[in-house]
Design a protein around this motif. Sequence first.
Motif, PDB file in Angstrom:
ATOM      1  N   ASP A 198     -13.901  31.347 -32.988  1.00 24.73           N
ATOM      2  CA  ASP A 198     -13.535  30.162 -33.189  1.00 24.73           C
ATOM      3  C   ASP A 198     -12.309  29.948 -32.914  1.00 24.73           C
ATOM      4  N   ALA A 199     -11.078  31.120 -32.774  1.00 20.58           N
ATOM      5  CA  ALA A 199      -9.685  30.127 -32.255  1.00 20.58           C
ATOM      6  C   ALA A 199     -10.035  30.201 -30.841  1.00 20.58           C
ATOM      7  N   THR A 200     -10.981  30.464 -30.213  1.00 18.45           N
ATOM      8  CA  THR A 200     -11.035  29.410 -29.067  1.00 18.45           C
ATOM      9  C   THR A 200     -11.558  28.432 -28.354  1.00 18.45           C
ATOM     10  N   ARG A 201     -12.634  28.080 -28.933  1.00 14.88           N
ATOM     11  CA  ARG A 201     -13.104  27.273 -29.475  1.00 14.88           C
ATOM     12  C   ARG A 201     -12.318  26.158 -29.984  1.00 14.88           C
ATOM     13  N   GLN A 202     -11.792  27.038 -30.950  1.00 15.85           N
ATOM     14  CA  GLN A 202     -10.249  25.606 -31.117  1.00 15.85           C
ATOM     15  C   GLN A 202      -9.451  25.411 -30.813  1.00 15.85           C
ATOM     16  N   ALA A 203      -9.093  26.098 -29.574  1.00 11.90           N
ATOM     17  CA  ALA A 203      -8.175  26.013 -28.469  1.00 11.90           C
ATOM     18  C   ALA A 203      -8.313  24.850 -27.211  1.00 11.90           C
ATOM     19  N   TYR A 204      -9.624  24.886 -27.272  1.00 13.64           N
ATOM     20  CA  TYR A 204     -10.997  24.408 -26.262  1.00 13.64           C
ATOM     21  C   TYR A 204     -10.770  22.889 -26.972  1.00 13.64           C
ATOM     22  N   THR A 205     -11.181  22.634 -28.118  1.00 19.00           N
ATOM     23  CA  THR A 205     -11.860  21.308 -28.870  1.00 19.00           C
ATOM     24  C   THR A 205      -9.898  20.787 -28.958  1.00 19.00           C
ATOM     25  N   ASP A 206      -8.957  21.291 -29.110  1.00 16.56           N
ATOM     26  CA  ASP A 206      -7.398  20.932 -29.085  1.00 16.56           C
ATOM     27  C   ASP A 206      -6.970  20.228 -27.983  1.00 16.56           C
ATOM     28  N   GLY A 207      -6.830  20.978 -26.775  1.00 15.41           N
ATOM     29  CA  GLY A 207      -7.046  20.459 -25.583  1.00 15.41           C
ATOM     30  C   GLY A 207      -7.669  19.678 -25.048  1.00 15.41           C
ATOM     31  N   VAL A 208      -9.002  19.301 -24.706  1.00 14.93           N
ATOM     32  CA  VAL A 208     -10.087  18.214 -24.457  1.00 14.93           C
ATOM     33  C   VAL A 208     -10.286  17.645 -25.453  1.00 14.93           C
ATOM     34  N   LEU A 209      -9.103  17.174 -26.644  1.00 17.55           N
ATOM     35  CA  LEU A 209      -9.153  16.331 -26.612  1.00 17.55           C
ATOM     36  C   LEU A 209      -7.727  15.315 -26.119  1.00 17.55           C
ATOM     37  N   VAL A 210      -7.229  16.469 -25.908  1.00 15.88           N
ATOM     38  CA  VAL A 210      -5.994  15.512 -24.998  1.00 15.88           C
ATOM     39  C   VAL A 210      -6.663  14.535 -24.187  1.00 15.88           C
ATOM     40  N   VAL A 211      -7.042  15.210 -22.922  1.00 15.41           N
ATOM     41  CA  VAL A 211      -7.763  14.958 -22.501  1.00 15.41           C
ATOM     42  C   VAL A 211      -8.648  13.691 -22.516  1.00 15.41           C
ATOM     43  N   ILE A 212      -9.541  13.418 -23.854  1.00 19.06           N
ATOM     44  CA  ILE A 212      -9.994  13.026 -24.414  1.00 19.06           C
ATOM     45  C   ILE A 212      -8.778  11.094 -24.356  1.00 19.06           C
ATOM     46  N   ASP A 213      -8.200  10.892 -24.829  1.00 19.39           N
ATOM     47  CA  ASP A 213      -7.314  10.971 -25.386  1.00 19.39           C
ATOM     48  C   ASP A 213      -6.359   9.575 -24.600  1.00 19.39           C
ATOM     49  N   GLY A 214      -7.132  10.593 -23.648  1.00 20.73           N
ATOM     50  CA  GLY A 214      -5.612  10.026 -22.397  1.00 20.73           C
ATOM     51  C   GLY A 214      -6.716   8.791 -21.058  1.00 20.73           C
ATOM     52  N   LEU A 215      -8.115   9.622 -21.263  1.00 26.75           N
ATOM     53  CA  LEU A 215      -9.433   8.554 -20.905  1.00 26.75           C
ATOM     54  C   LEU A 215      -9.951   7.276 -22.125  1.00 26.75           C
ATOM     55  N   ALA A 216      -9.297   7.308 -22.465  1.00 20.62           N
ATOM     56  CA  ALA A 216     -10.048   6.713 -23.894  1.00 20.62           C
ATOM     57  C   ALA A 216      -9.183   4.976 -23.668  1.00 20.62           C
ATOM     58  N   ALA A 217      -7.587   6.012 -23.382  1.00 18.15           N
ATOM     59  CA  ALA A 217      -6.165   4.627 -23.410  1.00 18.15           C
ATOM     60  C   ALA A 217      -6.771   3.879 -22.300  1.00 18.15           C
ATOM     61  N   ARG A 218      -7.394   4.610 -21.082  1.00 17.35           N
ATOM     62  CA  ARG A 218      -7.820   3.681 -20.262  1.00 17.35           C
ATOM     63  C   ARG A 218      -8.710   3.135 -20.191  1.00 17.35           C
ATOM     64  N   MET A 219      -9.588   3.852 -21.017  1.00 15.46           N
ATOM     65  CA  MET A 219     -10.407   2.470 -21.488  1.00 15.46           C
ATOM     66  C   MET A 219     -10.135   1.288 -22.301  1.00 15.46           C
ATOM     67  N   ALA A 220      -9.487   1.391 -23.593  1.00 15.68           N
ATOM     68  CA  ALA A 220      -9.675   0.538 -24.735  1.00 15.68           C
ATOM     69  C   ALA A 220      -8.183   0.389 -24.757  1.00 15.68           C
ATOM     70  N   PRO A 221      -6.905   0.296 -23.397  1.00 13.99           N
ATOM     71  CA  PRO A 221      -5.284   0.177 -24.062  1.00 13.99           C
ATOM     72  C   PRO A 221      -5.257  -0.014 -25.053  1.00 13.99           C
ATOM     73  N   GLU A 222      -5.596  -1.036 -25.811  1.00 13.35           N
ATOM     74  CA  GLU A 222      -5.136  -2.098 -26.751  1.00 13.35           C
ATOM     75  C   GLU A 222      -6.025  -1.072 -28.052  1.00 13.35           C
ATOM     76  N   ASP A 223      -7.248  -0.446 -28.151  1.00 11.19           N
ATOM     77  CA  ASP A 223      -7.521   0.464 -29.181  1.00 11.19           C
ATOM     78  C   ASP A 223      -7.520   1.576 -27.859  1.00 11.19           C
ATOM     79  N   PRO A 224      -6.824   2.667 -27.914  1.00 11.85           N
ATOM     80  CA  PRO A 224      -7.746   3.859 -27.617  1.00 11.85           C
ATOM     81  C   PRO A 224      -8.880   4.819 -28.193  1.00 11.85           C
ATOM     82  N   PRO A 225      -8.642   4.779 -29.757  1.00 12.18           N
ATOM     83  CA  PRO A 225      -9.542   5.374 -30.916  1.00 12.18           C
ATOM     84  C   PRO A 225     -10.981   4.981 -31.045  1.00 12.18           C
ATOM     85  N   SER A 226     -10.759   3.744 -30.460  1.00  6.72           N
ATOM     86  CA  SER A 226     -12.391   3.378 -30.797  1.00  6.72           C
ATOM     87  C   SER A 226     -12.902   3.567 -29.633  1.00  6.72           C
ATOM     88  N   ALA A 227     -12.602   3.945 -27.895  1.00  4.84           N
ATOM     89  CA  ALA A 227     -13.434   4.615 -27.071  1.00  4.84           C
ATOM     90  C   ALA A 227     -13.311   5.616 -27.298  1.00  4.84           C
TER      91      ALA A 227
END
Length: 196
Positions: free
Chosen positions: A119-148
């Motif tokens: 679980d600790a490794t999967r959590q480290a992965y989840t935390d790290g991938v969410l940072v990457v995802i949020d960077g992608l989402a911010a480019r998809m929908a700059p006005e509302d990244p959580p929606s993307a």
Amino acid sequence: MVRYTKEHKQETRQRIVATAGRRLKRDGIDGSGVATLMKDAGLTNGAFYAHFESKDDLVAAAIADQLHAQHANLVAHAEPGPAGLEQIVRWYLSPQQRDDTADGCPNAALLDEIGRTADATRQAYTDGVLVVIDGLAARMAPEDPPSARVKALSLLGMMAGTLQLSRALTDRQLSDDLLEQGLRNALTLIGAEARP
């Protein structure tokens, strides 16, 4: 007995984590023993427990570090908005990325094994991938990244799966064709023009 400073210990730990990340992506989690990981860092097995409680502890740290590096080196440096998203997609689904497992994406290299880790490794992965995802989402929908966010996660899944499959194929032309089609699919998903 030699006493090292906290800075030296932290630098040594970071060297172990960085070299382990490369080895894990190249040989897999199960294919990388502690002795090999420590040898890669230029250290003995005995030094391992001064820095980590277990191999799982090191794997979690290495995966988090690899995702942080992917974000810092690629996502954070890409142009803002759709142009940056297209840059990321084109880089990710390139033959160079396919051919460089040690320095390439940790998702494509380790995803199948991460699902079977502690679980600790999967959590480290989840935390790290969410940072990457949020960077992608911010480019998809700059006005509302959580929606993307889910769309960005889907994009990453599509790209990682395409890259994994392209690495597994022995037919180079089929692998190239797969990358090309994956690129067209990803560009369609983000609404970019599919040009060479």
